[in-house]
Write an enzyme that holds these catalytic residues in place. Structure first.
Site, PDB file in Angstrom:
ATOM      1  N   ASN A 135      -7.749  -2.546  14.029  1.00  0.00           N
ATOM      2  CA  ASN A 135      -9.137  -2.822  13.631  1.00  0.00           C
ATOM      3  C   ASN A 135      -9.235  -4.060  12.744  1.00  0.00           C
ATOM      4  O   ASN A 135     -10.281  -4.318  12.154  1.00  0.00           O
ATOM      5  CB  ASN A 135      -9.737  -1.617  12.911  1.00  0.00           C
ATOM      6  CG  ASN A 135      -8.988  -1.260  11.633  1.00  0.00           C
ATOM      7  OD1 ASN A 135      -8.029  -1.936  11.259  1.00  0.00           O
ATOM      8  ND2 ASN A 135      -9.407  -0.205  10.964  1.00  0.00           N
TER       9      ASN A 135
ATOM     10  N   GLU B  65      -9.702  -2.217   4.746  1.00  0.00           N
ATOM     11  CA  GLU B  65     -10.303  -1.822   6.008  1.00  0.00           C
ATOM     12  C   GLU B  65     -11.618  -2.576   6.251  1.00  0.00           C
ATOM     13  O   GLU B  65     -12.196  -3.154   5.323  1.00  0.00           O
ATOM     14  CB  GLU B  65     -10.579  -0.315   5.986  1.00  0.00           C
ATOM     15  CG  GLU B  65      -9.328   0.553   5.796  1.00  0.00           C
ATOM     16  CD  GLU B  65      -8.549   0.788   7.085  1.00  0.00           C
ATOM     17  OE1 GLU B  65      -8.636  -0.041   8.005  1.00  0.00           O
ATOM     18  OE2 GLU B  65      -7.843   1.806   7.165  1.00  0.00           O
TER      19      GLU B  65
ATOM     20  N   HIS C 212      -7.382  -4.649   9.981  1.00  0.00           N
ATOM     21  CA  HIS C 212      -7.103  -4.475   8.559  1.00  0.00           C
ATOM     22  C   HIS C 212      -5.822  -5.201   8.147  1.00  0.00           C
ATOM     23  O   HIS C 212      -4.916  -5.411   8.947  1.00  0.00           O
ATOM     24  CB  HIS C 212      -7.063  -2.990   8.164  1.00  0.00           C
ATOM     25  CG  HIS C 212      -5.843  -2.217   8.583  1.00  0.00           C
ATOM     26  ND1 HIS C 212      -5.910  -0.903   8.981  1.00  0.00           N
ATOM     27  CD2 HIS C 212      -4.531  -2.532   8.659  1.00  0.00           C
ATOM     28  CE1 HIS C 212      -4.700  -0.456   9.269  1.00  0.00           C
ATOM     29  NE2 HIS C 212      -3.848  -1.443   9.081  1.00  0.00           N
TER      30      HIS C 212
ATOM     31  N   ASP D 104       0.812  -1.214   0.000  1.00  0.00           N
ATOM     32  CA  ASP D 104       0.000   0.000   0.000  1.00  0.00           C
ATOM     33  C   ASP D 104       0.845   1.263   0.000  1.00  0.00           C
ATOM     34  O   ASP D 104       2.067   1.224   0.169  1.00  0.00           O
ATOM     35  CB  ASP D 104      -0.960   0.010   1.198  1.00  0.00           C
ATOM     36  CG  ASP D 104      -0.306  -0.473   2.493  1.00  0.00           C
ATOM     37  OD1 ASP D 104       0.909  -0.254   2.666  1.00  0.00           O
ATOM     38  OD2 ASP D 104      -1.002  -1.072   3.325  1.00  0.00           O
TER      39      ASP D 104
END
Length: 269
Positions: free
Chosen positions: A156, A163, A158, A85
């Site tokens: 979270n 996400e 991811h 990313d």
């Protein structure tokens, strides 16, 4: 580089989970696994293709790989890399870019050809992002896919910047490389690097789950108590797009989790 052994191991529905005394031991073991994979892949098919991650977690892994290279035990001359990313928009020359991160921790320190070191381009015009993502996936496919994908795990859940999302499972498992909006938790966790939440980019480009899950091997590193809930939900909760790490269970034994005791604290056994 001697590879530390895990202090404990679990098999959770066919997924191996290795728990090390601390994150340093886990990262050394991960570096040795990656180095051995590179050597064997190059010997077997003349090249190795690695998917790479950024953030604080893999820094010691890259340090271990650089030490292997500097010791004459590992060459990157026949390696291609594809990073997960990049923030968007983001110049590769920006100190906070993941291209700069990779140059600092790996690319500039080993014999990896610059044209084989791929990081999503945060300068692609908005109108071209979808086509660029499709090209990124084609490049990986043209290499014969990823021999190994290195992953961290967000607080979270991811993976990359895939996400939590309201998607059906089939769609979530086949996501392409694409632009995404960052989750509030991700923005909050990046605030320290950018001098406050207000300065964190709200968007990113991320490799999709399709390319990640197609890797022949996947190593997931997660350390610290802050990751314990995400680790537990990924490994023992329902497989759902709301917890992207749980999607790794679709890859079965091709995935190995490498944890410290704090990150493993909510797992059974």
């Amino acid at each position: 580089m001697p590879a530390p052994s895990p202090s404990r191991s679990l098999d959770l529905d066919g997924t191996p989970v290795l728990i090390f005394d601390d994150s340093a031991a886990a990262c050394l073991a991960a570096a040795e696994q990656i180095a051995e994979l590179v050597r064997s892949a190059v010997a077997r098919r003349g090249k190795a293709v690695l998917g790479l991650a950024t953030g604080g977690t893999p820094v010691p892994v890259y340090k271990g790989l650089v030490e292997e290279h500097q010791g004459g035990r590992l060459s990157f001359a026949e390696v291609s890399t594809y990073n997960l990313d990049e923030y968007y928009p983001m110049s590769p020359l920006d100190p906070q870019s993941y291209r700069t991160y990779m140059d600092r921790h790996l690319f500039s320190l080993v014999d990896l050809a610059p044209n084989r070191a791929h990081v999503p381009d945060g300068t692609v015009p908005e109108s071209d992002l979808e086509a660029y993502g499709a090209s990124y996936d084609r490049w990986i496919e043209a290499e014969g896919g990823l021999d190994l994908q290195l992953l961290g795990l967000g607080r979270n859940g991811h993976i990359g910047f895939n996400e939590p999302a309201d998607l059906d499972l089939d769609t979530a498992l086949k996501l392409p490389t694409r632009p995404v909006s960052l989750h509030p938790t991700t923005i909050a966790d990046a605030a320290g690097d950018f001098g406050g939440e207000a300065h964190v980019p709200r968007r990113a480009l991320t490799m999709g789950t399709a390319s990640i899950l197609s890797a022949r091997r996947i190593l997931v590193l997660a350390f610290g108590a802050k990751k314990a809930e995400a680790v537990s939900r990924s490994l023992t909760g329902p497989m759902t797009a709301q917890v992207p790490g749980s999607l790794l269970r679709s890859a079965g034994s091709r995935v190995t989790w490498m944890l410290d005791p704090a990150a493993a604290a909510q797992l059974p056994g």
